[in-house]
Every structure is written in C-alpha cells, then in structure tokens.
Design a protein around this motif. Sequence first.
Motif, PDB file in Angstrom:
ATOM      1  N   HIS A  60       0.936  -1.082  -0.117  1.00 46.67           N
ATOM      2  CA  HIS A  60       0.170  -0.168   0.049  1.00 46.67           C
ATOM      3  C   HIS A  60       1.068   1.191  -0.002  1.00 46.67           C
ATOM      4  N   HIS A  62       1.429   5.275  -2.021  1.00 45.07           N
ATOM      5  CA  HIS A  62       0.931   6.196  -3.033  1.00 45.07           C
ATOM      6  C   HIS A  62       2.312   6.709  -3.777  1.00 45.07           C
ATOM      7  N   LYS A 147      -8.649  -1.753  -6.340  1.00 48.56           N
ATOM      8  CA  LYS A 147      -9.111  -1.043  -5.197  1.00 48.56           C
ATOM      9  C   LYS A 147     -10.219  -0.047  -5.294  1.00 48.56           C
ATOM     10  N   HIS A 249      -5.606  -0.771   5.551  1.00 51.16           N
ATOM     11  CA  HIS A 249      -5.253   0.139   6.749  1.00 51.16           C
ATOM     12  C   HIS A 249      -6.349   0.153   7.801  1.00 51.16           C
ATOM     13  N   ASP A 322       0.527   2.503   3.531  1.00 47.59           N
ATOM     14  CA  ASP A 322      -0.252   3.644   3.169  1.00 47.59           C
ATOM     15  C   ASP A 322       0.491   4.882   2.986  1.00 47.59           C
TER      16      ASP A 322
HETATM   17 ZN   LIG Z   1      -3.857   4.737   0.723  1.00 46.35          ZN
END
Ligand SMILES: [Zn+2]
Length: 460
Positions: A60, A62, A147, A249, A322
């Motif tokens: 996870h 970004h 997702k 998460h 995340d």
């Molecule tokens: Zn995320």
Amino acid sequence: MTELLIRGGLVFGPDGPLEADVLVTDGVITRVDARGSTTTGETVIDARGMYVMPGAIDVHVHSRDPGFPEKEDFGTLTAAAALGGVTTVLDMPNTVPAVDAAGVLESKAALARPKARVDFGLWGLIRFSSSEDQLEELAAAGAVGFKAYLGYGFSTSRKQVLQSVDADDPDLEAPPDYGTLARLAPAIARLGLPLVIHAEDPAILSAFRRPLETYADLLESRPAEAEAVAISAAAAIARESGVSLHVAHLSSALGLRAAQDAMRSGARLTLETCPAYLWLSDQDFPRLGTSMKVFPPIRTAADRDALVKAAANGVIRIVATDHAPHTDEEKSRPFGEAPSGSPGVQTLYLSCLELAKRLGDVSLAPRWVSEGPAALAGLGQDKGAVATGFDGDLVIVDPLRKTQVRPALMRSRQRHSDLDGQEFGFVIRDVFLRGRPIVRDGKLTGRASGRMVRPARLKS
Ligand SMILES: [Zn+2]
C-alpha cells in the motif's frame, strides 16, 4: 552467471531462524544451508551477527507518479523503499490519470520502470462506472488486484482525480458503492485477484461531518462504526461471490471485530494495518500535529492495543504503510485543511522489527511485511521467503545498532512522518534485489533495476 553468497547470518527462513549461508545464483536463491558448507560465490557478504531476512513487500503505497511530482515520484519512493528494506512496492491507482483502464496501467508501468530502484506492482481502480471488460483488461495488463475507494468519486475534469463525496466538484462521478462491489465482485473472483477496499462507510461519515478544529473533531467525524459497517457490508458481498476481500489500513477494534465475524461466517478476508495504528494513539497528537492526520484516523490506545494483539496472533497478516506523502507546505496548513497522509515506506521494516521484538518474536516482522503481503498479491511463488527457488530479495539487518527516525534520514520527498522521533533497535545495513546490491552499509548503490511484478492468479 552471477553469484552472491551471504555468509554466516541468522537467516529467517520459513522454518524459523537458523544460522546459515545463502547463495543467490542469477537472482534466485539456490541454496540455504548450514554455515561453512557453501562454495565461494562471486560476491561474498559477511553477515555474522546480522539477521538475513526476506525483502519487504509494501502492498500500500502512493507514488504520486504521475500527477504530483511535488509530493513524490517513483524515483524518490523507491529510494526510500530500498533504504528501508522494502524490495517490492504495490502502488495505488489514484495517480493522474487514475489507473482505471489497461492503457493507463501500461503507460504508468513504462514511466515507473526506468526510475524504480525496487520491484513494483500496480493496483487497478474500481469506478462507479467500471465494467467487467475494463477489469479483465486491467488484469491482462498485469494489475495485482482492484481498489475501491468507498466515498471517493472520480472527477472527470479536475487534476485531483479522486475526490471525497463532499468535495465541491461539478465533474464528480458518483463514488463506487456497495452496488458497484456487488456488481463487479463475481468478475473479480473469476479473475482470481483481490478486491481491496478503503473501508469507511460514506453514509456514516456524512452523518458525522463537522468542521475539524481539534483532534477530537477528527475522531468524531470518522467514527469506528464507519469502518465496521463498511467491512461487514463488503464482506457479505465477498462471501456470496467468493472474491478475496482485502481491508486496507484497519484502524479500530470495532472494525477488527466486524472482520473477525465476517471471517467466521466464511468470507475470504485479509487484513492490513499500518505502523502508525500499531505505534500511536490520539495521545500523540500534541507532539505530532498534522503529521498524524491520516484517514482513517489514528484512534485510542485501546484500538492500538487490539490491533497489536491481532497482529501478534495472526488475525492481521499484513502490515503495510499507506505511504502517502504531501509537501511541507500542505501539511503545515491549519488542521482542517491539511491533506491526510504520511510517508512511511522507509520505516516499515524497522518499526515492525521493533514491535516484533517487544512482542518476544522477531520473526513476526518478516511475516507481516513479506510473507503475508506476498500471499495477498499472488507473488508467493517468487517472493516473501528466504528459501530455495525464491527471488534473492534479501535484507541484512544489524540487531545491535539503533535507528532514530528523523527527517534528515528520509529519502521520500516528504521527510516528516508520523513516526518522527521513534527509536528502533535495528539498522537496515544491506539490501539486495534479485541478488544485486541496492543498498550497502545504509547507502543507495547501483542503478534503478526494478521490474514490474505480475501476480500468479489466486486459485478460487
Ligand atoms: Zn492509501
């Protein structure tokens, strides 16, 4: 033929820690055996007194690439990952353009490849309007799964393609909802790929919406019920369709209970939590400020303790970050306006090692960050273990030195994180990607040699 021999370390293999030599031949582990019995390879690394662990797979992250180079790109993301012992990152699809079709995924892969210091995989996006054909094409192009951001719609014109439903954007397509999940879950199940949800029920968020001035406002505006309801609803759909549902998460004891109920009733469910939820609570806000503004929020000490317990006993099998950097300017805005998200990929392994040590079993760390993630992403035949036949993605950890998290060490474009100030009793010394050094003695080395990973389809 290139050979790498890592000699004399404590190797964390599938059968537990064992003092052994590891031989990697042409990128693949060919031998793991007792000390001294291996022939000399081309490169010999002395790992006496060190841990030899599988590279982490952060499921996870970004990358912000393409779309937000001021926040991050594949180069800075994977430099931070490499230094933290993360040898594979799986990038979320909310880049610009969003990864909602095969062509977008292919161009994103082409853009990432020359910058990637570690291997990478790409998630596909589920939109309200996504069709089964689009998902099939994404799977054929190599998506590791799909997702769905409940409550976040696709903006057809604005640069920031995913917007919260309450955003004032006339070009916002409706967000994916439970109807979207129910409609697409059978196709995703047939494809044998996981369905990942951002689990916060939009109706509950909207009922509790309020101006955010204090941390208590944030907790009240995003209650744990939102997480629990989203998990229960999506899990009911998963159970009927047979799809593998992955909860990103996980942040609350209530959400955890909903997930356990769903597992008992036969849903195929995997759970991920993040270091921030395992390390922090609302009590840390006065110290950290907006650095710890993340969605879902970091909650109470009781939530944190429930998540730690679930990770210790194997209910939560995946710890991911995340990793979501923003600029210093964005994060220094007033609390209500600062964007949510914090970087974390560089501290994933260290924070998990420290937590595992405190729980009395260091081998929990490679299970959370490597073995569990590899299984989720369909990479379990090549990655996730130090064993014969697996990729030579290896991390040499010094268990006698310490790392204190501070901005100067961080290689992400956003150097402040919610783990600032934490001290972990380990150092990531060397990192190898398919047998090639990418970090030596805590410093990046070599050129970007990351490859895109593709999942072996899950058997349904
Ligand atoms: Zn995320």
